[in-house]
Scaffold this active site. Structure first.
Site, mmCIF file in Angstrom:
data_model
loop_
_atom_site.group_PDB
_atom_site.id
_atom_site.type_symbol
_atom_site.label_atom_id
_atom_site.label_comp_id
_atom_site.label_asym_id
_atom_site.label_seq_id
_atom_site.Cartn_x
_atom_site.Cartn_y
_atom_site.Cartn_z
ATOM 1 N N ARG A 3 0.822 -1.220 0.000
ATOM 2 C CA ARG A 3 0.000 0.000 0.000
ATOM 3 C C ARG A 3 0.853 1.266 0.000
ATOM 4 O O ARG A 3 0.425 2.292 -0.484
ATOM 5 C CB ARG A 3 -0.926 -0.008 1.207
ATOM 6 C CG ARG A 3 -2.182 -0.822 0.930
ATOM 7 C CD ARG A 3 -3.094 -0.789 2.105
ATOM 8 N NE ARG A 3 -2.409 -1.348 3.265
ATOM 9 C CZ ARG A 3 -2.966 -2.137 4.161
ATOM 10 N NH1 ARG A 3 -4.219 -2.440 4.060
ATOM 11 N NH2 ARG A 3 -2.290 -2.625 5.174
ATOM 12 N N LYS A 7 2.808 -17.709 8.451
ATOM 13 C CA LYS A 7 2.057 -17.991 9.664
ATOM 14 C C LYS A 7 1.612 -16.676 10.275
ATOM 15 O O LYS A 7 2.202 -15.660 9.950
ATOM 16 C CB LYS A 7 2.889 -18.803 10.650
ATOM 17 C CG LYS A 7 4.056 -18.014 11.265
ATOM 18 C CD LYS A 7 4.551 -18.608 12.537
ATOM 19 C CE LYS A 7 3.877 -18.079 13.762
ATOM 20 N NZ LYS A 7 4.403 -16.798 14.269
ATOM 21 N N HIS A 48 9.091 -20.734 9.715
ATOM 22 C CA HIS A 48 10.523 -20.502 9.504
ATOM 23 C C HIS A 48 11.401 -21.419 10.360
ATOM 24 O O HIS A 48 12.569 -21.628 10.052
ATOM 25 C CB HIS A 48 10.888 -19.021 9.684
ATOM 26 C CG HIS A 48 11.010 -18.578 11.110
ATOM 27 N ND1 HIS A 48 9.935 -18.288 11.890
ATOM 28 C CD2 HIS A 48 12.097 -18.374 11.896
ATOM 29 C CE1 HIS A 48 10.342 -17.927 13.089
ATOM 30 N NE2 HIS A 48 11.652 -17.967 13.124
ATOM 31 N N LYS A 99 15.481 -23.640 9.706
ATOM 32 C CA LYS A 99 16.709 -23.531 10.509
ATOM 33 C C LYS A 99 17.539 -24.805 10.323
ATOM 34 O O LYS A 99 16.997 -25.911 10.385
ATOM 35 C CB LYS A 99 16.356 -23.359 11.993
ATOM 36 C CG LYS A 99 15.709 -22.008 12.335
ATOM 37 C CD LYS A 99 15.404 -21.933 13.827
ATOM 38 C CE LYS A 99 14.550 -20.724 14.153
ATOM 39 N NZ LYS A 99 15.273 -19.490 14.335
ATOM 40 N N GLU A 158 12.261 -16.767 25.038
ATOM 41 C CA GLU A 158 12.743 -15.508 24.462
ATOM 42 C C GLU A 158 12.913 -14.494 25.583
ATOM 43 O O GLU A 158 12.100 -14.455 26.509
ATOM 44 C CB GLU A 158 11.733 -14.968 23.449
ATOM 45 C CG GLU A 158 11.564 -15.869 22.253
ATOM 46 C CD GLU A 158 10.585 -15.263 21.258
ATOM 47 O OE1 GLU A 158 11.041 -14.700 20.257
ATOM 48 O OE2 GLU A 158 9.372 -15.352 21.502
ATOM 49 N N ASP A 213 0.928 -18.077 18.470
ATOM 50 C CA ASP A 213 2.132 -17.507 17.867
ATOM 51 C C ASP A 213 3.282 -18.521 17.808
ATOM 52 O O ASP A 213 4.071 -18.510 16.867
ATOM 53 C CB ASP A 213 2.558 -16.280 18.693
ATOM 54 C CG ASP A 213 3.689 -15.499 18.063
ATOM 55 O OD1 ASP A 213 3.563 -15.167 16.867
ATOM 56 O OD2 ASP A 213 4.697 -15.225 18.751
ATOM 57 N N HIS A 227 5.653 -23.533 15.563
ATOM 58 C CA HIS A 227 7.068 -23.879 15.782
ATOM 59 C C HIS A 227 7.241 -25.075 16.734
ATOM 60 O O HIS A 227 7.968 -26.022 16.432
ATOM 61 C CB HIS A 227 7.832 -22.686 16.348
ATOM 62 C CG HIS A 227 7.691 -21.430 15.529
ATOM 63 N ND1 HIS A 227 7.562 -21.452 14.159
ATOM 64 C CD2 HIS A 227 7.658 -20.123 15.880
ATOM 65 C CE1 HIS A 227 7.457 -20.204 13.705
ATOM 66 N NE2 HIS A 227 7.506 -19.384 14.724
ATOM 67 N N LYS A 257 7.712 -15.194 26.458
ATOM 68 C CA LYS A 257 8.457 -13.948 26.207
ATOM 69 C C LYS A 257 8.978 -13.445 27.550
ATOM 70 O O LYS A 257 8.409 -13.745 28.600
ATOM 71 C CB LYS A 257 7.526 -12.893 25.613
ATOM 72 C CG LYS A 257 6.866 -13.351 24.322
ATOM 73 C CD LYS A 257 7.399 -12.613 23.124
ATOM 74 C CE LYS A 257 6.714 -13.021 21.845
ATOM 75 N NZ LYS A 257 7.632 -13.263 20.741
HETATM 76 C C1 BG6 Z 1 7.812 -15.783 15.176
HETATM 77 C C2 BG6 Z 1 6.905 -15.249 16.258
HETATM 78 O O1 BG6 Z 1 7.129 -16.725 14.393
HETATM 79 O O2 BG6 Z 1 8.932 -16.404 15.777
HETATM 80 C C3 BG6 Z 1 7.642 -14.283 17.166
HETATM 81 O O3 BG6 Z 1 5.803 -14.589 15.667
HETATM 82 C C4 BG6 Z 1 8.898 -14.924 17.701
HETATM 83 O O4 BG6 Z 1 6.822 -13.852 18.237
HETATM 84 C C5 BG6 Z 1 9.713 -15.525 16.567
HETATM 85 O O5 BG6 Z 1 9.659 -13.930 18.374
HETATM 86 C C6 BG6 Z 1 10.872 -16.336 17.105
HETATM 87 O O6 BG6 Z 1 11.691 -16.712 16.031
HETATM 88 P P1 BG6 Z 1 13.230 -17.043 16.255
HETATM 89 O O7 BG6 Z 1 13.699 -17.499 14.916
HETATM 90 O O8 BG6 Z 1 13.865 -15.767 16.728
HETATM 91 O O9 BG6 Z 1 13.272 -18.098 17.301
#
Ligand code: BG6
Length: 510
Positions: free
Chosen positions: A60, A168, A198, A202, A236, A255, A260, A359
């Site tokens: 946009r 996602k 993602h 890795k 995290e 999330d 993951h 978190k």
């Molecule tokens: C993302 C989440 O998919 O993965 C985030 O939306 C999270 O909240 C992140 O911080 C963590 O990814 P990584 O690769 O830093 O472990």
């Protein structure tokens, strides 16, 4: 390059050269700037992109192409693995195009369609398209419907292909995931759909399969007979940053756990696939999700724990609580989840899988700990304190400090006999000199090459949602959680400790 990597590269090498246009919806956003375009530049640097290739950014923001290139270059400087090489940048930036428009505006999609045609004639991209939805989840359906209405997602001719990459979170519960799958399938056949997680890109996550199935010694003991329990931790230290708007609607379960953590669990628990390809690997992952024990609402109360962080201290720095981070007055969104899961099959019956993510925990670490059973007969019980006899633990460190270690007992030299744990440690950094590609480099390249092994399939994503939707339903029926209930920088809420301690076990230290 190890032999597994070699096999995957070889298996898709003929398709690797397919010319193509990568259309990024949401090209002015954070994901594109921080992840996708730097990863593409790194691929360009390593000469992994097709020779006839273009990136068409659609968003946009009312930018012209120069502005787009300027933002992309700044993003590359900050986030790419490789530094800017002017020759590489010149060639790469020559492949960048941009157009602004509203995602629901038919006129914008008509312009998109004719721009794709003109890129085909100018750069010889042969009608092949990779559409990447780097937009908020609420926007994806609009774009997919438009692609369908405008018929631009249909392959241009019988030799060309058209694929879609969906970020996602894929839906927010089972029903919405099903609906999204239906919408996507109305336009793209499943083999053209690349649902991205993602974590699967890795290196250390891909290595779980190599570790388990390229070595003969682990598979015979990878079961309930030898394994006491498994712990999966994705911790995290960061808070929600400037993503509060998204996060407050999502929470840790949607999330991190549904995607993951479920993927890590599937790779640890799956049966050996019959081949290293998308179909066989994903078949086995789906079987794990189908075998995961569903939780009745009453079990959700005893098998899960939720938390939300309050203000606290991390690494000597005072950090605010979640509501302040997310700029909301109050919130019932969880920033921490722990749960006990069981996989009801022969291999894993009665072996608990404890998973947790949060978190603002003391540090960033993602690891999987396989704790083996105690020995059946305590030979040394008369000469050592048996409480010192810790069981063997295999730890797969996904990040940081990537590696694998095994903790086992050993005799302290000398008399009297004493026993102490020792470590065998494998560190990627020490074992390999070459730097690993980023997850997005791997996944973008795979999508360009048509290799969906590291992407989630429709049935897989729905099966994972089925379990997690049961948890969400259970939470809804429980009295509202008393948040916040853990301090930033602490190990998480006490409920999580009680969850595992009620089984006579303990969380591993971060
Ligand atoms: C993302 C989440 O998919 O993965 C985030 O939306 C999270 O909240 C992140 O911080 C963590 O990814 P990584 O690769 O830093 O472990």
């Amino acid at each position: 390059m190890d032999s597994k990597t070699l096999t995957r590269t070889i298996s898709s090498s003929d398709r690797a050269q397919d010319p193509c246009v990568l259309v990024i919806f949401g090209a002015s956003g954070d994901l594109a700037r921080r992840m996708l375009l730097p990863a593409l530049y790194d691929l360009a640097y390593d000469r992994r992109l097709p020779a006839r290739f273009a990136v068409l950014g659609f968003a946009r923001s009312q930018w012209d192409e120069d502005e787009f290139r300027r933002v992309v270059k700044t993003g590359i400087k900050e986030f790419a693995r490789r530094s800017i090489d002017e020759a590489v940048w010149e060639s790469f930036s020559g492949k960048l195009r941009y157009m602004s428009g509203n995602y629901d505006d038919p006129a914008a999609h008509t312009r998109l369609s004719s721009m794709l045609d003109s890129i085909d004639s100018e750069l010889g991209t042969a009608g092949n398209r990779l559409y990447y939805l780097a937009v908020p989840p609420t926007t994806s359906p609009t774009i997919i419907s438009k692609l369908r209405n405008d018929k631009i997602s249909a392959p241009v001719d019988s030799d060309s292909w058209s694929r879609i990459v969906v970020e996602k979170p894929f839906g927010r519960d089972l029903e919405s995931a099903r609906e999204l799958n239906r919408l996507i399938h109305s336009q793209f056949p499943e083999e053209s759909v690349y649902r991205i997680d993602h974590y699967l890109g890795k290196e250390t996550v891909q290595n779980i399969l190599v570790f388990r199935f390229a070595n003969g010694v682990f598979e015979p003991i990878w079961n309930r007979r030898y394994i006491d329990h498994v712990q999966i931790t994705v911790a995290e230290s960061l808070g929600v940053g400037d993503r509060g708007g998204y996060y407050d609607q999502s929470g840790a379960l949607r999330d991190m756990v549904q995607n993951h953590i479920m993927q890590l669990l599937a790779l640890i628990a799956m049966e050996p696939p019959i081949a290293f390809d998308g179909r066989a690997v994903r078949n086995e992952k789906v079987k794990v999700f189908n075998a995961l024990r569903r939780m009745e609402p009453a079990e959700v109360a005893t098998s899960t724990a939720r938390g939300q962080y309050a203000a606290g201290w991390i690494g000597g720095e005072e950090v605010p609580g979640y509501t302040q981070d997310a700029a909301v007055d109050s919130s019932s969104t969880e920033t921490y989840v722990a749960m006990r899961l069981f996989i009801d099959n022969w291999r894993w019956a009665d072996v608990p899988f404890y998973v947790r993510t949060g978190k603002r925990l003391p540090k960033r670490t993602t690891q999987i700990a396989i704790q083996f059973r105690k020995v059946p007969h305590l030979l040394f019980k008369d000469i050592v304190d048996v409480s010192d006899m810790e069981p063997t633990v295999l730890t797969i460190r996904i990040q940081p400090n990537e590696g694998i270690s095994m903790k086992f007992l050993t005799k302290v030299p000398g008399t009297p006999t004493r026993i102490r744990p020792a470590m065998m440690d494998f560190l990627y950094g020490a074992a390999f000199l070459n730097e690993a590609p980023s997850a997005y480099e791997t996944l973008l390249l795979d999508a360009l090459q048509g290799d969906a092994t590291l992407f989630t399939r429709a049935d897989e994503v729905e099966a994972a949602w089925e379990i997690m939707t049961g948890v969400l339903d259970g939470w809804q029926q429980m009295p509202s959680a008393q948040f916040p209930n853990y301090e930033a920088g602490s190990d998480g809420p006490e409920e999580a400790d009680r969850l595992i301690e009620s089984d006579g076990r303990q969380w591993r230290r971060f």
